[in-house]
Design a protein around this motif. Structure first.
Motif, PDB file in Angstrom:
ATOM      1  N   ILE A 698      45.998   8.935  47.473  1.00  0.00           N
ATOM      2  CA  ILE A 698      46.022  10.505  47.494  1.00  0.00           C
ATOM      3  C   ILE A 698      45.494  11.100  46.038  1.00  0.00           C
ATOM      4  O   ILE A 698      45.922  10.641  45.087  1.00  0.00           O
ATOM      5  N   ASP A 699      44.458  11.858  46.148  1.00  0.00           N
ATOM      6  CA  ASP A 699      44.062  12.423  45.082  1.00  0.00           C
ATOM      7  C   ASP A 699      45.110  13.136  44.046  1.00  0.00           C
ATOM      8  O   ASP A 699      46.012  14.212  44.694  1.00  0.00           O
ATOM      9  N   PRO A 700      45.434  12.734  42.954  1.00  0.00           N
ATOM     10  CA  PRO A 700      46.746  13.306  42.285  1.00  0.00           C
ATOM     11  C   PRO A 700      46.208  14.426  41.661  1.00  0.00           C
ATOM     12  O   PRO A 700      47.100  15.255  40.654  1.00  0.00           O
ATOM     13  N   SER A 701      45.070  14.868  41.618  1.00  0.00           N
ATOM     14  CA  SER A 701      44.483  15.825  40.619  1.00  0.00           C
ATOM     15  C   SER A 701      45.004  17.391  41.186  1.00  0.00           C
ATOM     16  O   SER A 701      45.227  17.360  42.308  1.00  0.00           O
ATOM     17  N   THR A 702      45.105  18.004  40.221  1.00  0.00           N
ATOM     18  CA  THR A 702      45.546  19.798  40.767  1.00  0.00           C
ATOM     19  C   THR A 702      44.362  20.488  40.164  1.00  0.00           C
ATOM     20  O   THR A 702      43.537  20.191  39.325  1.00  0.00           O
ATOM     21  N   TYR A 703      44.336  21.630  41.197  1.00  0.00           N
ATOM     22  CA  TYR A 703      43.052  22.550  41.042  1.00  0.00           C
ATOM     23  C   TYR A 703      43.642  24.061  40.736  1.00  0.00           C
ATOM     24  O   TYR A 703      44.451  24.396  41.558  1.00  0.00           O
ATOM     25  N   ASP A 704      43.554  24.518  39.783  1.00  0.00           N
ATOM     26  CA  ASP A 704      43.725  26.131  39.517  1.00  0.00           C
ATOM     27  C   ASP A 704      42.645  26.876  40.048  1.00  0.00           C
ATOM     28  O   ASP A 704      41.539  26.858  39.568  1.00  0.00           O
ATOM     29  N   CYS A 705      43.115  27.757  41.134  1.00  0.00           N
ATOM     30  CA  CYS A 705      41.975  28.672  41.581  1.00  0.00           C
ATOM     31  C   CYS A 705      42.284  30.190  41.213  1.00  0.00           C
ATOM     32  O   CYS A 705      43.488  30.737  41.482  1.00  0.00           O
ATOM     33  N   ASP A 706      41.565  30.570  40.340  1.00  0.00           N
ATOM     34  CA  ASP A 706      41.478  32.099  39.988  1.00  0.00           C
ATOM     35  C   ASP A 706      40.856  32.897  41.285  1.00  0.00           C
ATOM     36  O   ASP A 706      39.836  32.809  41.505  1.00  0.00           O
ATOM     37  N   MET A 707      41.636  33.758  41.897  1.00  0.00           N
ATOM     38  CA  MET A 707      41.489  34.171  43.064  1.00  0.00           C
ATOM     39  C   MET A 707      40.565  35.649  42.805  1.00  0.00           C
ATOM     40  O   MET A 707      40.762  36.257  41.708  1.00  0.00           O
ATOM     41  N   ASP A 708      39.793  36.072  43.764  1.00  0.00           N
ATOM     42  CA  ASP A 708      39.163  37.187  43.647  1.00  0.00           C
ATOM     43  C   ASP A 708      39.951  38.250  43.914  1.00  0.00           C
ATOM     44  O   ASP A 708      40.764  38.475  44.929  1.00  0.00           O
ATOM     45  N   PRO A 709      39.970  39.336  42.848  1.00  0.00           N
ATOM     46  CA  PRO A 709      40.940  40.480  43.104  1.00  0.00           C
ATOM     47  C   PRO A 709      40.604  41.200  44.055  1.00  0.00           C
ATOM     48  O   PRO A 709      41.771  41.988  45.038  1.00  0.00           O
ATOM     49  N   GLU A 710      39.543  41.665  44.564  1.00  0.00           N
ATOM     50  CA  GLU A 710      39.115  42.392  45.926  1.00  0.00           C
ATOM     51  C   GLU A 710      39.811  41.784  47.141  1.00  0.00           C
ATOM     52  O   GLU A 710      40.107  42.446  47.931  1.00  0.00           O
ATOM     53  N   PHE A 711      39.530  40.493  47.209  1.00  0.00           N
ATOM     54  CA  PHE A 711      40.137  39.757  48.366  1.00  0.00           C
ATOM     55  C   PHE A 711      41.581  39.823  48.515  1.00  0.00           C
ATOM     56  O   PHE A 711      42.182  40.024  49.426  1.00  0.00           O
ATOM     57  N   ILE A 712      42.210  39.548  47.144  1.00  0.00           N
ATOM     58  CA  ILE A 712      43.784  39.718  47.278  1.00  0.00           C
ATOM     59  C   ILE A 712      44.285  41.062  47.481  1.00  0.00           C
ATOM     60  O   ILE A 712      45.203  41.204  48.131  1.00  0.00           O
ATOM     61  N   TYR A 713      43.533  41.897  47.050  1.00  0.00           N
ATOM     62  CA  TYR A 713      43.886  43.415  47.158  1.00  0.00           C
ATOM     63  C   TYR A 713      43.970  43.896  48.760  1.00  0.00           C
ATOM     64  O   TYR A 713      44.700  44.762  49.250  1.00  0.00           O
ATOM     65  N   ASN A 714      42.752  43.258  49.473  1.00  0.00           N
ATOM     66  CA  ASN A 714      42.836  43.474  50.731  1.00  0.00           C
ATOM     67  C   ASN A 714      43.103  44.975  51.407  1.00  0.00           C
ATOM     68  O   ASN A 714      43.914  45.175  52.157  1.00  0.00           O
ATOM     69  N   ASN A 715      42.378  46.055  50.613  1.00  0.00           N
ATOM     70  CA  ASN A 715      42.485  47.428  50.921  1.00  0.00           C
ATOM     71  C   ASN A 715      43.762  47.827  50.923  1.00  0.00           C
ATOM     72  O   ASN A 715      44.317  48.606  51.719  1.00  0.00           O
TER      73      ASN A 715
END
Length: 880
Positions: A698-715
């Motif tokens: 299993i891939d042991p790497s980790t991935y940091d995801c900087d989320m899109d603010p507009e998507f997170i705000y979601n109106n």
């Protein structure tokens, strides 16, 4: 505003949530907030200061903090770190008996995870730690192996203790409110985290995705070893004998002479003849001055040398009567006292005598009251010819005395305890490896004539069976641990592989290592766990592909699991430093195990003692030395040696063994309990190694995801994800298609939570992946989600929870989580208590009544009806 309070609940400081304040979490690593603010004058925060905010949570000051003086403003800058309420546990040590004064901080415990956690909860209770006035509890999910494991705690803090447990059971720990969870933190069906590019901009919700490579060693070939427990020094060494002398059906290997001690006591036949005596002559008289006494030893015995054990030898005493009070004791009469002891036997009708001792004592008149001699008995006796009627003869001759006075009487008394013994024989099971008898096993006799010395090195084959010079054979019931190492042959290949780990449990002999993949005859790569991985025609990977690693599984060893019965105890006096009784008593417990029949100390491995680890009961997980008291066809009886390894002497009258408790025994040669214990353990080690290799893929790497603010705000309906939520990572730079994992950490601004939150996605790789974790696709889970109900054989039901961001379609067989219900209500319903907005057309069947002003910004269409005039009047009045 956020109120920072002291331990008494008084507000120490109130501060707004300023830019730069953050919320950060990583599974099993950290959980805290930072509050950023500046003050004109410093405020001195103390350990235990806390915030309790309904939106942020409960956080405490765990480490001392000092502000930074700002030379520009002349004020004091703070970036105050407050840890989650449970993180203060890192400042407390993990004790086995936290409630006692003699607390032990360094200790070992072999038990199931729930037993370790019960000790952990005892520590929290003794510290008075609660969550909002509620005691903490634990939950272990179905992914955790329910087996006993050894954990050594060496002055660790409580947080590190949790991590040690998680490492040992290869799972994770996390805390929600008052619950300490152990298992795999993973929930719901996956949501997409997509990082696009110039050609793919559809449904992109990740601004940037960065990868952090794990430091975990990657291996494609694993050499697996188990523990050293219950592994004899001769493990994996061959003990093969060669026929070097043949005399009829008697064979011997003169290079590897046998000894009776190499055989278990239950098959040994000793030729020994014990005799003891304690008898008097009766009173001597003028006519009775000679006494001869014969004691039979054996009716017949072959010629040869016999060993003799005699203790204090033969004692002969001649003495007068000790009178009653008031009367004087008489002296022995003057004259010669002849005292003799000898062996007497017959050979072909003639009597043979072998002297043991002969002494004459001459007394003068009124010289002494008694005559005593002690004859030392020689440690050997040679018998000529085939003897019969072997006896010990005692001869005593005394002077005569003319007297009828009672006090003048005297007599002789003799005592001895002697054992004659010759060589011993033993039943031997012999299997031939070469010659005419190759492959055949025979019941034979070692030293059938009970000879001694070099002559005893003989094995007698059954009638009609012969062997030839050079034939090779094994003795199957020999105690290998008692045989000199020089007798064993060594395999150079095994020495190369094993080195210093020779005494560890190894994979089955036909398996040297475990590979991550093999190739089919057509060249297709087949990974471990796939259907055709074990096909005989598969080809191993090339040497260049083999990245080797050695892995040791300390919990894998040959195990005998026994059950206690007939548990009893006796009381002994407690002693002070000067070995004087203190007046207190302590208990010594014994028990019987009916499964260990004819168990002897011969089975103990050299340099080790018998030990047990309790699996169930009040002493579950604790390790004690055992003393073997007795063993026969009904089982073995052991005494438990108390120790103070766990903070006080145990067992005692509070923590003690009970009937039906189970235990694992170690320190013994497993061949004498069951020949299958080691092969079974080797098979289990192979299974564990395969699981380890599968998990390593299993891939042991980790991935940091900087989320899109507009998507997170979601109106305005801000989207949040929780630790454990499944994620489908989509990024062409990293994955040809996608990679499914879960959230293990996050970071977001406290002032504007939707402003570029960062979610960490991956598999935790903070410790070795050695333990077993069950498959996520089994009858107790669905898509990795542990059910909230239970499954039973009688047809119980389980309900799947659809989480906040879960895309699972609702049916009559699942239900929404609490957060999902709130979200559904907010999205589908209009609030009756807060300002709200409907995105679609609303039709009111019976109209509406407004207590305040109503606006129709794009116009108002009114179609006939009885209330038109009232509406017109209302509008005129409002406009006026």
């Amino acid at each position: 505003m956020i109120d920072i309070k002291d331990i008494s609940g008084n507000i120490r400081l109130s501060t707004p949530i300023n830019e730069g304040s953050k919320r950060k979490f990583q599974l099993m690593s950290y959980d805290y907030i930072t509050l950023k603010f500046s003050l004109a004058e410093p405020v001195y925060f103390q350990l235990g200061d806390y915030i309790d905010d309904e939106n942020i949570g409960l956080f405490e000051l765990v480490d001392l903090y000092k502000p930074t003086y700002n030379t520009t403003t002349g004020g004091y800058d703070y970036e105050l770190k407050l840890d989650a309420y449970y993180w203060k546990w890192k400042n407390k040590k993990f004790f086995y008996t936290p409630e006692s004064t003699g607390r032990e901080a360094s200790w070992n415990l072999t038990a199931t995870l729930d037993v370790h956690l019960k000790v952990f909860l005892d520590n929290l209770k003794s510290l008075g730690y609660k969550y909002r006035e509620e005691d903490f509890k634990y939950e272990i999910d179905t992914t955790v192996e329910n087996t006993s494991k050894l954990v050594s705690y060496d002055s660790v803090n409580l947080i590190d203790a949790l991590t040690q447990m998680a490492e040992t059971w290869e799972c994770e720990w996390w805390i929600t409110d008052k619950t300490i969870h152990f298992g795999r933190c993973e929930y719901s069906s996956p949501v997409d985290f997509k990082a696009g590019d110039l050609t793919d901009t559809e449904n992109v919700n990740v601004n940037s995705m960065t990868r952090s490579d794990s430091q975990t060693t990657y291996a494609t070939r694993v050499y697996a070893f188990g523990s050293t427990r219950n592994i004899p020094s001769t493990y994996r060494k061959n003990l093969i004998f060669d026929v070097k002398q043949v005399n009829g059906r008697e064979i011997s290997d003169t290079a590897r002479p046998l000894d009776i001690k190499y055989f278990p006591g239950r098959v040994v036949h000793k030729e020994e003849y014990p005799v003891n005596e304690g008898i008097g002559s009766g009173a001597f008289t003028a006519s009775y001055t000679e006494w001869t006494h014969d004691t039979d030893i054996v009716a017949s015995l072959p010629s040869g040398d016999y060993k003799v054990s005699s203790g204090d030898g033969i004692s002969i005493n001649v003495s007068t009567v000790i009178p009653s009070i008031g009367a004087g004791r008489s002296f022995l009469p003057a004259g010669d006292y002849v005292l003799k002891a000898s062996y007497i036997y017959k050979v072909s009708g003639s009597t043979k005598e072998v002297s043991i001792g002969n002494q004459t004592v001459t007394l003068d008149q009124d010289q002494q009251y008694e005559v005593s001699v002690a004859f030392a008995v020689s440690s050997s006796l040679q018998i000529e010819g085939n003897a019969t009627d072997l006896k010990i003869r005692i001869y005593v001759r005394v002077p005569s005395r003319e007297s009828s006075i009672l006090n003048d009487s005297f007599s002789a008394y003799v005592s001895y305890d002697i054992t004659l013994f010759k060589g011993s024989s033993a039943d031997a099971t012999v299997t031939f490896l070469s010659g005419l008898n190759s492959g055949n096993t025979f019941s034979c006799v070692y030293n059938p004539d009970h000879l001694t010395g070099d002559s005893a090195n003989v094995i007698q084959l059954p009638s009609g069976v012969t062997a030839s010079f050079g034939d090779r054979y094994t003795i199957d019931n020999i105690i290998k641990g008692k045989v000199p190492d020089s007798y064993f042959s060594k395999d150079d290949k095994e020495l190369t592989l094993n080195g210093v780990v020779q005494k560890r449990l190894m994979l089955p002999e036909e398996v040297s290592y475990v590979d991550a993949y093999r190739y089919s005859p057509s060249g297709e790569r087949i990974y471990i766990g796939e259907t055709h991985y074990d096909d005989k025609n598969n080809v191993e990977m090339s040497q260049e592909e083999a990245i080797e690693e050695i892995v040791i599984f300390e919990d894998e060893y040959p195990k005998y699991v026994g059950t206690l019965s007939n548990v009893t105890y006796r009381e002994e006096d407690e002693l002070d430093e000067d070995d004087n009784p203190t007046g207190d008593k302590y208990r010594i417990y014994t028990f019987k195990d009916a499964g260990l029949k004819n168990f002897t100390n011969d089975f103990r491995l050299d340099g080790e003692s018998f030990r047990l680890i309790f699996q169930t009961g009040k002493l579950a997980g604790l390790d004690f030395e055992l003393l073997l008291q007795d063993s026969d066809d009904s089982g073995a009886t052991f005494e438990i040696v108390r120790n103070e390894d766990y903070g006080r002497y145990l067992p005692d009258d509070v923590l003690f063994p009970a009937n039906s408790d189970t235990y694992v025994l170690y320190g013994f040669d497993t061949a004498y309990v069951s020949e299958g214990l080691i092969p079974d353990a080797e098979d289990e080690l192979l299974k564990k190694a395969k699981d380890y290799v599968k998990k390593s893929m299993i891939d042991p790497s980790t991935y940091d995801c900087d989320m899109d603010p507009e998507f997170i705000y979601n109106n305005g309906n801000i989207i949040t994800y929780e630790v454990g939520d499944k994620v489908n990572l989509i990024n062409k730079a990293f994955f040809p298609k996608s990679r499914q994992s879960r959230i293990i950490g996050f970071e977001w601004p406290l002032d504007i939570p939707y402003d570029h939150p960062i979610y960490t996605v991956g598999e935790t790789a903070s410790y070795s992946r050695i333990g077993e974790i069950e498959s996520k696709l089994d009858s107790l889970t669905y898509k990795g989600q542990a059910y909230t109900g239970s499954v039973s054989g009688s047809g119980g039901t389980s309900i799947y929870l659809i989480g906040l961001n879960d895309k699972t379609v609702p049916t009559d067989r699942n239900t929404f989580s609490a957060k999902r219900i709130i979200d559904e209500i907010e999205r589908r319903s209009l609030s009756s208590i807060e300002d709200d907005k409907a995105e679609g057309l609303i039709t009111l069947g019976k109209g509406f009544v407004s207590e305040g002003f109503s606006a129709a910004n794009a116009g108002l269409v009114v179609r006939g009806g009885e209330l038109i005039e009232e509406i017109e009047d209302s509008l005129i009045e409002e406009l006026g």
